[in-house]
Design a protein around this motif. Sequence first.
Motif, mmCIF file in Angstrom:
data_model
loop_
_atom_site.group_PDB
_atom_site.id
_atom_site.type_symbol
_atom_site.label_atom_id
_atom_site.label_comp_id
_atom_site.label_asym_id
_atom_site.label_seq_id
_atom_site.Cartn_x
_atom_site.Cartn_y
_atom_site.Cartn_z
ATOM 1 N N GLU A 4 -34.003 -83.295 46.514
ATOM 2 C CA GLU A 4 -33.141 -82.132 46.300
ATOM 3 C C GLU A 4 -32.408 -81.793 47.589
ATOM 4 O OE1 GLU A 4 -35.508 -79.509 42.985
ATOM 5 O OE2 GLU A 4 -35.698 -78.971 45.079
ATOM 6 N N ARG A 6 -30.590 -78.574 49.022
ATOM 7 C CA ARG A 6 -30.370 -77.149 48.817
ATOM 8 C C ARG A 6 -29.478 -76.625 49.939
ATOM 9 N NH1 ARG A 6 -36.202 -74.857 46.965
ATOM 10 N NH2 ARG A 6 -36.767 -76.607 45.626
ATOM 11 N N VAL A 7 -28.405 -75.961 49.546
ATOM 12 C CA VAL A 7 -27.428 -75.475 50.511
ATOM 13 C C VAL A 7 -27.239 -73.977 50.321
ATOM 14 C CG1 VAL A 7 -25.030 -75.634 51.285
ATOM 15 C CG2 VAL A 7 -26.241 -77.688 50.554
ATOM 16 N N CYS A 8 -27.244 -73.253 51.421
ATOM 17 C CA CYS A 8 -26.967 -71.816 51.414
ATOM 18 C C CYS A 8 -25.773 -71.570 52.313
ATOM 19 C CB CYS A 8 -28.170 -71.033 51.922
ATOM 20 S SG CYS A 8 -27.877 -69.257 52.010
ATOM 21 N N TYR A 26 -27.439 -67.952 48.051
ATOM 22 C CA TYR A 26 -28.575 -68.766 47.633
ATOM 23 C C TYR A 26 -29.777 -67.932 47.213
ATOM 24 C CZ TYR A 26 -32.236 -72.276 47.660
ATOM 25 O OH TYR A 26 -33.282 -73.089 47.291
ATOM 26 N N PHE A 91 -28.866 -75.768 55.376
ATOM 27 C CA PHE A 91 -29.737 -76.419 54.407
ATOM 28 C C PHE A 91 -31.024 -75.614 54.279
ATOM 29 C CE2 PHE A 91 -27.090 -79.879 56.035
ATOM 30 C CZ PHE A 91 -26.536 -80.319 54.843
ATOM 31 N N VAL A 92 -31.628 -75.670 53.091
ATOM 32 C CA VAL A 92 -32.842 -74.912 52.794
ATOM 33 C C VAL A 92 -33.892 -75.897 52.290
ATOM 34 C CG1 VAL A 92 -33.814 -73.050 51.379
ATOM 35 C CG2 VAL A 92 -31.460 -72.901 52.176
ATOM 36 N N ASN A 93 -35.139 -75.797 52.789
ATOM 37 C CA ASN A 93 -36.187 -76.706 52.331
ATOM 38 C C ASN A 93 -36.845 -76.183 51.055
ATOM 39 O OD1 ASN A 93 -38.104 -74.773 53.089
ATOM 40 N ND2 ASN A 93 -38.676 -75.831 54.965
ATOM 41 N N SER A 94 -37.820 -76.909 50.547
ATOM 42 C CA SER A 94 -38.463 -76.536 49.278
ATOM 43 C C SER A 94 -39.261 -75.246 49.367
ATOM 44 C CB SER A 94 -39.360 -77.672 48.786
ATOM 45 O OG SER A 94 -40.366 -77.941 49.742
ATOM 46 N N ASP A 96 -38.004 -72.583 50.764
ATOM 47 C CA ASP A 96 -36.935 -71.598 50.971
ATOM 48 C C ASP A 96 -36.796 -71.158 52.424
ATOM 49 O OD1 ASP A 96 -36.032 -71.656 48.388
ATOM 50 O OD2 ASP A 96 -37.153 -69.892 47.737
#
Length: 156
Positions: A4, A6-8, A26, A91-94, A96
């Motif tokens: 995945e 994940r972008v904020c 996000y 970027f955001v990890n699993s 958050d």
Amino acid sequence: MVTEIRVCQFLRLHTTEGQTHRYQNYFSRVNKVFIGETYSFVPFQVEGGVSSLNADNDQLTILIPATEYAIRLVEQGDGNKKSRLELYTRFVNSNDQIITGSHDSYFVGIGAAFSDDTVELRFRSAIDGITQNMPARKLSRENAGILPLDAQLSLR
């Protein structure tokens, strides 16, 4: 294994009336602290990155649902003319947590548009492109004064 991404995005908008608005897209229903400031959740979308071979400014569009606060943003920013936008992409990890790796962009407002369900804020890059026919000059003590010997050079 599924990977995945994940972008904020954190958006700091300075209107011509001197107000600053901070939003992130996000962390829903959460105010998130980023670089020591609180950013409210707003479901916005960023489109853009248009460039040309003529070194025109990059263009960017922020799409926000047509709600009361979005319309207020346009009104307070004189139709989004000459507002200033700072856009931070992280970027955001699993778990958050915001992780390293970033992209920061700076833009100037050039207008806005409305539809029944969307407010569109238009921006251009704050720094002009350089064309091949620009006169070449070297920074020297004669044309720029005393220059630092490290990377602490700030052009204004």
